[in-house]
Enzyme design. Structure first.
Site, PDB file in Angstrom:
ATOM      1  N   LYS A   1       7.632 -15.341 -21.527  1.00 55.27           N
ATOM      2  CA  LYS A   1       8.520 -13.860 -21.036  1.00 55.27           C
ATOM      3  C   LYS A   1       9.092 -13.290 -22.393  1.00 55.27           C
ATOM      4  O   LYS A   1       9.088 -12.040 -22.446  1.00 55.27           O
ATOM      5  CB  LYS A   1       9.529 -14.070 -19.868  1.00 55.27           C
ATOM      6  CG  LYS A   1       8.758 -14.449 -18.460  1.00 55.27           C
ATOM      7  CD  LYS A   1       7.860 -13.356 -18.057  1.00 55.27           C
ATOM      8  CE  LYS A   1       6.580 -13.007 -18.025  1.00 55.27           C
ATOM      9  NZ  LYS A   1       5.696 -13.846 -17.633  1.00 55.27           N
TER      10      LYS A   1
ATOM     11  N   ASN B   1       1.003   0.249   5.805  1.00 54.99           N
ATOM     12  CA  ASN B   1       1.361  -0.374   4.706  1.00 54.99           C
ATOM     13  C   ASN B   1       2.212  -1.709   5.235  1.00 54.99           C
ATOM     14  O   ASN B   1       3.228  -1.766   6.083  1.00 54.99           O
ATOM     15  CB  ASN B   1       2.620   0.257   3.553  1.00 54.99           C
ATOM     16  CG  ASN B   1       3.270  -0.485   2.751  1.00 54.99           C
ATOM     17  OD1 ASN B   1       2.521  -1.424   2.160  1.00 54.99           O
ATOM     18  ND2 ASN B   1       4.426  -0.188   2.478  1.00 54.99           N
ATOM     19  N   GLY B   2       1.980  -3.026   4.918  1.00 50.94           N
ATOM     20  CA  GLY B   2       2.598  -4.173   5.437  1.00 50.94           C
ATOM     21  C   GLY B   2       1.484  -5.293   5.761  1.00 50.94           C
ATOM     22  O   GLY B   2       0.093  -5.124   5.503  1.00 50.94           O
TER      23      GLY B   2
ATOM     24  N   GLU C   1       6.212 -12.360 -25.234  1.00 52.59           N
ATOM     25  CA  GLU C   1       5.374 -11.316 -24.886  1.00 52.59           C
ATOM     26  C   GLU C   1       6.032  -9.870 -24.854  1.00 52.59           C
ATOM     27  O   GLU C   1       5.343  -8.824 -25.063  1.00 52.59           O
ATOM     28  CB  GLU C   1       4.769 -11.628 -23.951  1.00 52.59           C
ATOM     29  CG  GLU C   1       5.171 -11.420 -22.401  1.00 52.59           C
ATOM     30  CD  GLU C   1       4.346 -11.822 -21.325  1.00 52.59           C
ATOM     31  OE1 GLU C   1       3.045 -11.258 -21.625  1.00 52.59           O
ATOM     32  OE2 GLU C   1       4.694 -12.475 -20.470  1.00 52.59           O
TER      33      GLU C   1
ATOM     34  N   HIS D   1      10.986 -35.402 -31.923  1.00 54.09           N
ATOM     35  CA  HIS D   1      10.009 -35.912 -32.779  1.00 54.09           C
ATOM     36  C   HIS D   1       9.249 -35.042 -33.714  1.00 54.09           C
ATOM     37  O   HIS D   1       8.094 -34.908 -33.833  1.00 54.09           O
ATOM     38  CB  HIS D   1       8.826 -36.366 -31.600  1.00 54.09           C
ATOM     39  CG  HIS D   1       9.311 -37.193 -30.681  1.00 54.09           C
ATOM     40  ND1 HIS D   1       9.165 -38.753 -31.114  1.00 54.09           N
ATOM     41  CD2 HIS D   1       9.612 -37.400 -29.733  1.00 54.09           C
ATOM     42  CE1 HIS D   1       9.846 -39.526 -30.197  1.00 54.09           C
ATOM     43  NE2 HIS D   1      10.010 -38.553 -29.197  1.00 54.09           N
TER      44      HIS D   1
ATOM     45  N   CYS E   1       0.976  -1.048   0.115  1.00 56.45           N
ATOM     46  CA  CYS E   1      -0.059   0.025   0.054  1.00 56.45           C
ATOM     47  C   CYS E   1       1.020   1.312  -0.023  1.00 56.45           C
ATOM     48  O   CYS E   1       2.334   1.284   0.088  1.00 56.45           O
ATOM     49  CB  CYS E   1      -1.028   0.008   1.447  1.00 56.45           C
ATOM     50  SG  CYS E   1      -1.957  -1.539   1.572  1.00 56.45           S
TER      51      CYS E   1
ATOM     52  N   LYS F   1      -3.052  -6.429 -19.067  1.00 59.01           N
ATOM     53  CA  LYS F   1      -2.627  -7.007 -17.725  1.00 59.01           C
ATOM     54  C   LYS F   1      -3.840  -7.985 -17.420  1.00 59.01           C
ATOM     55  O   LYS F   1      -3.569  -9.046 -16.786  1.00 59.01           O
ATOM     56  CB  LYS F   1      -2.606  -5.848 -16.746  1.00 59.01           C
ATOM     57  CG  LYS F   1      -2.064  -6.434 -15.333  1.00 59.01           C
ATOM     58  CD  LYS F   1      -0.720  -7.158 -15.550  1.00 59.01           C
ATOM     59  CE  LYS F   1      -0.147  -7.609 -14.329  1.00 59.01           C
ATOM     60  NZ  LYS F   1       1.125  -8.535 -14.498  1.00 59.01           N
TER      61      LYS F   1
ATOM     62  N   TRP G   1      -3.892  -1.610  -1.043  1.00 57.72           N
ATOM     63  CA  TRP G   1      -3.928  -3.007  -2.022  1.00 57.72           C
ATOM     64  C   TRP G   1      -4.293  -3.910  -0.913  1.00 57.72           C
ATOM     65  O   TRP G   1      -3.540  -4.158  -0.197  1.00 57.72           O
ATOM     66  CB  TRP G   1      -2.444  -3.012  -2.501  1.00 57.72           C
ATOM     67  CG  TRP G   1      -2.450  -4.434  -3.368  1.00 57.72           C
ATOM     68  CD1 TRP G   1      -2.311  -5.815  -2.821  1.00 57.72           C
ATOM     69  CD2 TRP G   1      -2.780  -4.762  -4.669  1.00 57.72           C
ATOM     70  NE1 TRP G   1      -2.211  -6.602  -3.807  1.00 57.72           N
ATOM     71  CE2 TRP G   1      -2.626  -5.902  -4.934  1.00 57.72           C
ATOM     72  CE3 TRP G   1      -3.209  -3.794  -5.638  1.00 57.72           C
ATOM     73  CZ2 TRP G   1      -3.080  -6.497  -6.316  1.00 57.72           C
ATOM     74  CZ3 TRP G   1      -3.439  -4.456  -6.930  1.00 57.72           C
ATOM     75  CH2 TRP G   1      -3.431  -5.698  -7.198  1.00 57.72           C
TER      76      TRP G   1
ATOM     77  N   ARG H   1       1.220   1.473  -5.848  1.00 55.33           N
ATOM     78  CA  ARG H   1       1.439   0.637  -4.805  1.00 55.33           C
ATOM     79  C   ARG H   1       0.089  -0.139  -4.323  1.00 55.33           C
ATOM     80  O   ARG H   1       0.008  -1.019  -3.590  1.00 55.33           O
ATOM     81  CB  ARG H   1       1.955   1.353  -3.493  1.00 55.33           C
ATOM     82  CG  ARG H   1       3.445   1.798  -3.868  1.00 55.33           C
ATOM     83  CD  ARG H   1       4.132   2.639  -2.699  1.00 55.33           C
ATOM     84  NE  ARG H   1       4.145   1.761  -1.465  1.00 55.33           N
ATOM     85  CZ  ARG H   1       5.353   0.990  -1.280  1.00 55.33           C
ATOM     86  NH1 ARG H   1       6.226   1.010  -2.381  1.00 55.33           N
ATOM     87  NH2 ARG H   1       5.234   0.172  -0.271  1.00 55.33           N
TER      88      ARG H   1
ATOM     89  N   GLU I   1       7.461 -20.779 -19.241  1.00 51.83           N
ATOM     90  CA  GLU I   1       7.464 -19.569 -18.646  1.00 51.83           C
ATOM     91  C   GLU I   1       8.725 -18.551 -19.257  1.00 51.83           C
ATOM     92  O   GLU I   1       8.146 -17.655 -19.795  1.00 51.83           O
ATOM     93  CB  GLU I   1       7.316 -19.581 -17.407  1.00 51.83           C
ATOM     94  CG  GLU I   1       7.310 -18.022 -16.608  1.00 51.83           C
ATOM     95  CD  GLU I   1       5.909 -17.291 -16.754  1.00 51.83           C
ATOM     96  OE1 GLU I   1       5.211 -18.040 -17.342  1.00 51.83           O
ATOM     97  OE2 GLU I   1       6.033 -16.144 -16.698  1.00 51.83           O
TER      98      GLU I   1
END
Ligand code: AGP
Length: 607
Positions: free
Chosen positions: A484, A100-101, A487, A503, A2, A602, A74, A27, A480
C-alpha cells in the site's frame, strides 16, 4: 453496488435519467437501462457501458415521457447481460423496478413466486421484487411496497413505476443509499447526490424503511406503517467531483470507509441460522471432506490475502495449504495432488497471470474456486465455481475494500471446511462465527480514530525507506501494508517475516528509520517483540499495530495504534486498516495521485 435514478416533472425524463446515470457509473458499469412511461412503460436495456444506452435511445430523444427510472449495474446475482440488466418488470410490464443492494433471501422468494405461477426471465434477485409487487398490488402502491418490505431480507434502494399510477414515482430504501432531489420543475431520486446535483442542491436524505411518493409537483414520505412523515430538505454544498467520492478527497479513502459494509455484505448472505452456507459453490461436501491439499494463487494484494488465508486455514483445519504467486506458479511445473482444490484470488478477475494459472490447473483436472469481485469476469467464468466478494466496484488502483472482502471470503471457506471436516467443536464454531460478525463494527471503531494516524503519517512524506514486519498472519499483513505504501507514495519499503530480518537485512536499519511492526497473534507476540527490540536497538523507530492485550508495547514502540480485540484468526481484517490509512495519508502528504498511481493499472491483463 449499483446506481439508481428516477425523475418525474415537466421535462422529458430520459435525458435526465441518462445524465444522472453517467454520474453514477463509478457505482457500477457492466450494464444499464431505463424505463420511461408514455401511455405505457417502455424499457431499454444494454450490456456494457452507458454509452450503449445513449446510442439506443438517441441520447434519450427516442424515449418520450416525463417520468422514468434508470439503473447502472454492478452485477452480483447473474452475469452482465441484457436480461439481467435493470429495470426489471412484472410479466404485464405494468410495474418496473430498479434496485441497488442485495436481496439475501431471494432464492426462497423466487421459489415462492414461481409456485404462485410467476415466470422469471433473469437470474437476478431484483426480478423477484417486480413479481412480488405485482402479487401484492391491489390499488395502492404504498401498501404493495409495505408488503414486500416485510418479506424481503437484505439491502435495497428501489425506484418503482406503476403503469396504473402514471405521474407517480415511488421509492423505498433499507441499508442502501437513497436521496430525493426537489425542484419546482420536477422531483428526482438517486443512489447518490452526483446524479442530481446538475438539477438541484435541495435534497432529502431518505432513512431506512422510509417510502417516497413523488409527482411532478409534490414529495410525500411514509414510514413502514404507511403513516405520512415529514422530512427535512438539506442543501448540498459539495462540488460534483467531491460528490462522486461521497465527500471524500479520494476514492481510496471512500473505499477504506466502505470496508465495514463490504465485509458485512460478503459474509451475511452466506450465513443462515448461524451456519455458513456455501451451496452456491455447488461443491459436494464429500469433496471438502476428502480434500488433501489446497492451493491458493494470486498476485499482489490478492497473494497477500492468500498468505493470510494459509495461516488461518491451517490453524483451524487439518488441510495443508500452499500459496503461490501466479506468475511463479505457472512456470514452476508444480506437482499437484489429485484430491486437492485450487483457489484463484482476483479482484478484477482479469489478471493475466492468475487466469493462466487457472487454465493450467483445470487442465490437470483439479477444480478451481474463484474468489472474484467482478461478476462475469474471465476468472469468474472459467473457474469451476465462484465465491464472489460483494465489494462493489473498486475505483482506486490500490485495493482496500476488495482486499477486506477477500479476507472475509476466506474466513467463510476456512470455517466451513473446519466444520465439515470436524476440526472444530460446535461451541468453538459458534464462538468463531460470532467473533467474525463483530469485525465490521470493529473496523468502524478504527476508522473513527484515523486523525491520529493522519498526523503521524504526515511526518513521513520525506521518508526514503521503511520496513514492515510481522509473524504468521501478521507477516501477510506486513506485506499488504508495505505494498500500500509503495504503490501510492512511491516510498521504498520491504515486508519481512519478523524472525527473518536478523538474517541479513537488519544491516539496512538506519537511525530513525521507520519500522512498522504488527503484533496481533498472542502465540507469536513475545517473539515479535524480541524482533522489534532488535530493530530499535539499531536505531529503528517503531510504529506498532496491536490490540489492548499488549499495552506494554508502549514501553518499546515509539508510536502504537491499538485495534479492537478479536479472535486472532480474523486479526488481519483489523490490523490492515491502520496500514491502509498510513499509506494513504503519507501519499496525500507527498501530493501523490492517490487513486491513479504512476505506472499502475487497476487490472494487469498482461504478463
Ligand atoms: C493492489 O493494491 C494492487 N493494485 C495489485 O497488487 C493487485 O492486487 C494485483 O494486481 C492483483 O489484482 P487482481 O486482484 O485484480 O487480480
Amino acid at each position: 453496488m449499483c446506481g439508481i435514478v428516477g425523475y418525474v416533472g415537466n421535462n422529458q425524463a430520459s435525458n435526465i435519467l441518462l445524465n444522472g446515470l453517467s454520474k453514477l457509473e463509478y457505482r457500477g458499469y457492466d450494464s444499464a437501462g431505463v424505463a420511461v412511461y408514455d401511455n405505457q412503460i417502455n424499457i431499454v436495456k444494454v450490456k456494457g457501458r452507458l454509452q450503449g444506452l445513449r446510442e439506443m435511445t438517441a441520447d434519450g430523444a427516442g424515449l418520450l415521457g416525463n417520468i422514468g427510472i434508470g439503473h447502472t449495474r454492478w452485477a452480483t446475482h447473474g452475469e452482465p447481460t441484457v436480461a439481467n440488466a435493470h429495470p426489471h418488470c412484472n410479466s404485464e410490464k405494468s410495474i418496473a423496478v430498479v434496485h441497488n443492494g442485495i436481496i439475501e433471501n431471494y432464492q426462497q422468494l423466487r421459489e415462492k413466486m414461481t409456485g404462485r405461477g410467476y415466470t422469471f426471465v433473469s437470474e437476478t434477485d431484483t426480478e423477484v421484487l417486480a413479481h412480488m409487487l405485482d402479487y401484492y398490488y391491489e390499488e395502492d402502491p404504498i401498501q404493495a411496497i409495505i408488503k414486500i418490505m416485510h418479506r424481503v431480507k437484505g439491502a435495497y434502494a428501489l425506484g418503482i413505476l406503476f403503469a396504473n399510477h402514471p405521474g407517480e414515482l415511488y421509492a423505498v430504501r433499507k441499508d442502501s443509499p437513497l436521496v430525493v432531489g426537489t425542484t419546482k420543475a420536477g422531483q428526482y431520486i438517486a443512489s447518490d447526490v452526483p446524479a442530481i446535483l446538475e438539477y438541484t442542491r435541495d435534497v432529502v436524505y431518505i432513512d431506512n424503511l422510509e417510502i417516497v411518493k413523488l409527482t411532478k409537483d409534490s414529495c410525500e414520505f411514509f414510514n413502514e406503517d404507511g403513516d405520512s412523515i415529514q422530512k427535512e430538505i438539506s442543501r448540498v454544498e459539495w462540488d460534483m467531483e467531491a460528490a462522486e467520492k461521497g465527500g471524500y478527497e479520494h476514492f481510496m479513502l471512500k473505499e477504506i470507509h466502505e470496508q465495514p459494509k463490504v465485509f458485512h455484505d460478503t459474509i451475511s448472505p452466506r450465513i443462515k441460522d448461524g451456519v455458513i452456507d456455501l451451496s452456491e459453490l455447488e461443491i459436494d461436501e464429500s469433496v471438502f471432506k476428502s480434500l488433501r491439499r489446497i492451493y491458493i494463487i494470486g498476485c499482489g494484494s490478492a497473494y497477500h490475502v492468500g498468505v493470510a488465508a494459509r495461516y488461518m486455514i491451517e490453524k483451524i483445519t487439518d488441510i495443508p495449504v500452499e500459496v503461490d504467486l501466479a506468475s511463479e506458479f505457472r512456470y514452476r511445473n508444480p506437482k499437484m495432488e489429485n484430491e486437492s482444490i485450487a483457489i484463484i484470488v482476483s479482484q478484477s478477475g482479469e489478471t493475466a497471470d492468475s487466469l493462466a494459472a487457472l487454465r493450467d490447473i483445470k487442465e490437470r483436472g483439479i477444480p478451481v474456486i474463484g474468489i472474484v469481485n467482478v461478476v462475469g469476469s474471465s476468472i469468474a467464468r472459467e473457474a469451476t465455481s465462484v465465491l464472489y466478494t460483494w465489494a462493489g466496484p473498486e475505483i482506486s488502483v490500490a485495493t482496500t475494500k476488495a482486499y477486506s472482502a477477500q479476507l472475509a471470503a476466506f474466513y467463510l471457506l476456512g470455517l466451513h471446511l473446519a466444520k465439515v471436516r470436524g476440526c472444530v467443536e460446535d461451541t468453538e464454531y459458534k464462538a468463531l462465527m460470532e467473533d467474525m460478525q463483530t469485525i465490521p463494527d470493529k473496523i468502524l471503531e478504527i476508522l473513527a480514530n484515523k486523525e491520529r494516524l493522519q498526523r503521524f503519517a504526515s511526518k513521513y512524506a520525506g521518508a526514503q525507506d521503511m520496513f514492515f514486519i510481522g509473524r504468521g498472519i501478521d507477516y501477510a499483513t506486513s506485506m499488504e501494508g508495505s505494498l500500500k505504501l509503495k504503490e501510492i507514495s512511491y516510498i521504498h519499503s520491504e515486508a519481512y517475516a519478523a524472525g527473518e530480518l536478523k538474517h541479513g537485512s537488519i544491516s539496512l536499519i538506519e537511525d530513525g528509520m521507520l519500522c512498522v511492526a504488527i503484533a496481533s497473534q498472542p502465540d507469536l507476540y513475545e517473539k515479535t517483540i524480541s524482533n522489534v527490540v532488535e530493530v530499535k536497538s539499531r536505531g529503528g523507530y517503531i510504529f506498532a499495530v496491536t490490540n489492548k492485550d499488549h499495552i506494554e508495547l508502549e514501553d518499546t514502540a515509539q508510536f502504537v495504534v491499538y485495534v479492537p480485540r478479536c479472535n486472532p484468526l480474523f486479526a488481519a481484517s483489523l490490523t490492515v486498516i491502520p496500514l491502509q490509512l498510513f499509506g494513504y495519508y503519507v501519499a496525500v502528504a507527498k501530493g501523490c495521485d492517490v487513486d491513479k498511481p504512476r505506472n499502475l493499472a487497476k487490472s494487469v491483463t498482461v504478463e
